[in-house]
Design a protein around this motif. Structure first.
Motif, PDB file in Angstrom:
ATOM      1  N   LEU A  66       0.868  -1.176   0.000  1.00 27.39           N
ATOM      2  CA  LEU A  66       0.000   0.000   0.000  1.00 27.39           C
ATOM      3  C   LEU A  66       0.901   1.221   0.000  1.00 27.39           C
ATOM      4  O   LEU A  66       1.766   1.363   0.869  1.00 27.39           O
ATOM      5  N   GLU A  77       0.756   5.180   0.216  1.00 28.47           N
ATOM      6  CA  GLU A  77      -0.205   6.236   0.531  1.00 28.47           C
ATOM      7  C   GLU A  77       0.534   7.439   1.088  1.00 28.47           C
ATOM      8  O   GLU A  77       1.183   7.332   2.136  1.00 28.47           O
ATOM      9  N   ILE A 125      -9.571  -4.475  -2.650  1.00 32.19           N
ATOM     10  CA  ILE A 125      -8.580  -3.541  -2.096  1.00 32.19           C
ATOM     11  C   ILE A 125      -9.185  -2.148  -1.960  1.00 32.19           C
ATOM     12  O   ILE A 125      -8.973  -1.448  -0.959  1.00 32.19           O
ATOM     13  N   HIS A 129      -9.531   0.317   1.493  1.00 30.48           N
ATOM     14  CA  HIS A 129      -8.784   1.564   1.678  1.00 30.48           C
ATOM     15  C   HIS A 129      -9.520   2.791   1.172  1.00 30.48           C
ATOM     16  O   HIS A 129      -9.022   3.894   1.285  1.00 30.48           O
ATOM     17  N   THR A 183      -8.458   4.596  -4.271  1.00 26.86           N
ATOM     18  CA  THR A 183      -7.384   3.599  -4.224  1.00 26.86           C
ATOM     19  C   THR A 183      -7.323   2.883  -5.563  1.00 26.86           C
ATOM     20  O   THR A 183      -8.294   2.271  -5.991  1.00 26.86           O
ATOM     21  N   SER A 191      -5.189   0.146  -7.982  1.00 26.84           N
ATOM     22  CA  SER A 191      -4.229  -0.945  -7.825  1.00 26.84           C
ATOM     23  C   SER A 191      -3.731  -1.487  -9.153  1.00 26.84           C
ATOM     24  O   SER A 191      -4.434  -1.458 -10.161  1.00 26.84           O
ATOM     25  N   ALA A 242      -1.109  -1.075  -4.305  1.00 25.71           N
ATOM     26  CA  ALA A 242      -2.240  -0.145  -4.246  1.00 25.71           C
ATOM     27  C   ALA A 242      -1.722   1.247  -3.951  1.00 25.71           C
ATOM     28  O   ALA A 242      -0.864   1.419  -3.081  1.00 25.71           O
TER      29      ALA A 242
END
Lengths: 88, 633
Positions: B128, B130, B154, B158, B162, B164, B206
């Motif tokens: 992830l 972010e 996913i 989140h 998001t 991915s 992601a």
């Protein structure tokens, strides 16, 4: 002066309406591919963009032959026009 | 003007170490971003772990590099692209695949311009990314899910925004033609990058952020963007692709007699796969981020596509004429996370081997006949899950080691990469040269000289290519400059981050060229180049790729074509009688090597080697550290 009849087939995306996919055109005997293009543009202005635009050339095929603009046509010829795009 | 150098995050999934560096300016000026910079890091890192030829692609030390283009995500037209690079498990050579969609802009917004991933996670996991932070999270309950479902899962964890890049079951099972996917159909398709990702126990990456990607001069960049968008939306090529997508290309190729049919045993097929037939199953056209073309069909069977390649290779090439069935297979292959080109080519190969009795029911498990949709549908699922005969075909070209020796004579591949496009290249000789020398294998997107079919006037060809070329598409001489020009232009486009459909040379001598890239780079990143300097960047990228392939063990002998293309003339239509003459092909290859500045074995000059070694030394030096921390903190 004699006349000839030529059948024209249009590939995707040259035809705009389903009826346009196959059309017949009458030309003077001894007409060339360039004459056919001129006649099509005259008869069907919607084709103008494709058939006369250097940015997106169009190829003309007769049976197994790729035509040039000065190729002479014969009565009963079937000419297929296709857009010269190969990348996808 | 100050410039903004991209960063690069080196992530070790085994140790958890994450080191983020600022990319040295020398490397950016030499290779830009995207594919170019990926190649530098890939070449260097493979050397550091014992050499490109030695390393097994499924070894944790094989780097998997995600590299957005240098202006990807800035809202420049069609600037959504990223490259995924690794040692390919399919070709055992250079692996590099390019992809669109929304993932790469999201990755850059989240704070990272390149991810270099090595090692292997202890359990199925996903990254992830972010707002500047990278975490490794468990993916046990997503492992096994198809491409679209896993992205949705996913996103539900989140939140909206998001995006991915994932693998499907095929990648998890290390199917050598598995892709990295984003959305329903955007694929880093070629070379098995998804299989490498699966070998690292990595299900997804992601990315999420609301940040904006900065540009150096917002006002002028906006003006440039507006001007380019205006020019592009007026271009007929763009308008046609936006209205019809690529399936319309099928009919023209078919009329010429240039559609790969039944493993290229024939060269034309049914009209049932014409674009107008595909259109009956289309809901609307979709687009990637900041795209002015929107060429992607949303189909009525729940997926996206098919592209012309998929129509040809999952249709004509395996004898399936039913439009709906071809679209269904396209959706199935995408959702399992495999490359439609490789799947269609490998199944066709197997069908011909069965047809000739080289393999039989003892190997295949049941009859494998042309046009048998139900059999193909089951086989595709078996390939993705490595079941029965599917386990053998999951090896892609490497399955040749499990077949009798004569099987390789029927494989339509170069450098062991199955040919990407449905266009039979025996008629247009520059296309044949192109796939023989393309750096990742038999692929049309590396250098396809699409303008060769246009018979452009001499002065226009001279203006475009900067060299004398031959306008006859069936000639062998005067083709090298066309292919080399495409090599360079498309390498730069992939490194800038721009889509091929608006890049000069792909279907049109207009569209965006070096002069436009100069402006986008200057006002987007602060890096100033002349047009000539940018073309040099393209040549340098091609030479770095050549070096990597040499280090993978590839030689001149690999710059060749399938046996059928040499020995069997095409059977029908305009292309009837055409094949590739071996002696003339070798002359064409010599001309290409000369044009590239390589020796007759395809090796780089000493001067070029010295220059590339300097860049590789710079890549090796650990410098400009930004942060260093752990995934497990």
């Amino acid at each position: 002066m004699g006349l000839i009849q030529v059948n024209v087939k249009l590939s995707d995306p040259l035809w705009q309406q389903p009826d346009d996919k196959e059309i017949s055109v009458v030309l003077a005997s001894g007409a060339t591919e360039a004459d056919l293009v001129d006649e099509l543009v005259e008869l069907y202005p919607v084709f103008t963009d494709f058939l006369t635009d250097a940015e997106l050339p169009v190829l003309a095929i007769r049976r197994e032959e790729l035509l040039s603009s000065n190729t002479t046509l014969a009565d009963g010829d079937t000419i297929t026009f296709l857009l010269a795009m190969t990348g996808g | 003007m100050e410039n903004s150098r991209p960063n690069v995050a080196f992530i070790n999934l085994s140790t958890g170490k994450v080191r983020v560096e600022r990319t040295p300016e020398t490397l950016v000026r030499g290779f830009l971003g995207g594919r170019g910079l990926n190649m530098v890091y890939l070449t260097q890192l493979l050397r550091e772990v014992g050499g490109a030829e030695k390393i097994d692609p499924f070894d944790g030390e094989n780097p998997l590099i995600f590299g957005p283009g240098i202006i990807t995500g800035t809202n420049a037209p069609n600037a959504a692209r990223f490259s995924v690079s690794t040692k390919s498990p399919e070709s055992l050579g250079l692996g590099d695949a390019n992809c669109g969609g929304f993932f790469a802009p999201a990755l850059r917004r989240a704070g990272f311009d390149r991810l270099v991933i090595v090692g292997k996670a202890k359990e199925p996991s996903y990254l992830l990314i972010e707002d500047g932070k990278i975490s490794l999270l468990p993916a046990g309950d997503i492992w096994g899910q198809n491409v679209y479902a896993s992205q949705q899962e996913i996103k539900s964890r989140h939140g909206a925004g998001t995006i991915s890049a994932v693998i499907g079951p095929a990648g998890e099972n290390r199917v050598r033609m598995a892709c990295v996917m984003t959305g329903k159909k955007n694929a880093a398709g070629r070379g098995g990058t998804g299989a490498v990702m699966g070998s690292k126990n990595l299900k997804a990456i992601a990315a999420k952020s609301r940040n904006k990607i900065p540009v150096v001069d917002e006002e002028i960049f906006r003006r440039v963007r507006k001007e380019l968008t205006g020019k592009l939306t007026k271009a007929k090529v763009v308008q046609i692709l936006g209205r019809l997508g690529t399936p319309f290309l099928y009919q023209g190729s078919n009329r010429l007699g240039a559609i790969r049919t039944r493993n290229s045993q024939e060269n034309f097929f049914e009209d049932s796969l014409n674009g107008e037939e595909i259109e009956r199953y289309v809901d609307r056209m979709n687009a990637c981020q900041s795209c002015v073309v929107h060429c992607r069909h949303q189909n009525k069977l729940g997926g996206e596509g098919p592209e012309y390649s998929s129509v040809g290779l999952l249709g004509a090439n395996i004898g399936i004429a039913d439009t709906k069935q071809v679209i269904a297979l396209n959706n199935q292959v995408n959702d399992l996370g495999m490359d439609t080109s490789s799947v269609g080519t490998i199944i066709a190969w197997a069908m011909e081997l069965y047809q000739r009795g080289i393999i039989d029911d003892k190997v295949t498990g049941s009859p494998l006949l042309w046009g048998d949709y139900e059999r193909v549908e089951k086989l595709i699922d078996d390939i993705a899950h490595r079941r029965g005969f599917g386990d053998i075909l999951a090896e892609s070209s490497q399955a040749k080691h499990q077949f009798p020796p004569e099987a390789k004579d029927y494989l339509i591949a170069v450098k062991d990469l199955p040919q990407s496009d449905p266009h039979d290249v025996r008629y247009i000789k520059s296309f044949a040269l192109g796939i023989s020398v393309a750096s990742r294998g038999a692929d049309h997107l590396r250098n396809r000289p699409t303008l060769d079919i246009l018979r452009l006037p001499d002065d226009l060809r001279r203006k475009v290519y900067g060299a004398e070329t031959n306008p006859d598409p069936t000639a062998y001489d005067g083709k090298a400059p066309m292919v080399a020009w495409g090599d360079d232009m498309f390498a730069v486009g992939d490194s800038v981050g721009i889509c091929r459909f608006i890049t000069r040379g792909f279907n049109s001598p207009n569209l965006l060229g070096y002069e436009d890239f100069v402006d986008l780079l200057k006002y987007g990143t602060g890096f100033e180049f002349s047009e000539e300097e940018l073309r040099e960047v393209g040549k340098r990228i091609i030479d770095m790729e050549r070096l990597l392939n040499i280090e993978c063990g590839k030689t001149r002998a690999d710059d060749t074509l399938p046996k059928r293309y040499f020995d069997e003339p095409m059977k029908a239509r305009v292309a009837k009688g055409h094949h590739i003459d071996r002696i003339k092909f070798e002359s064409m290859l010599d001309e290409y090597y000369d044009f590239r500045g390589w020796d007759r074995q395809g090796k780089l000059s000493a001067e070029r080697m010295t220059e590339l070694e300097d860049f590789l030394t710079t890549a090796r030096a650990k410098a400009d550290l930004i942060t260093e921390n752990s995934l497990f903190a």
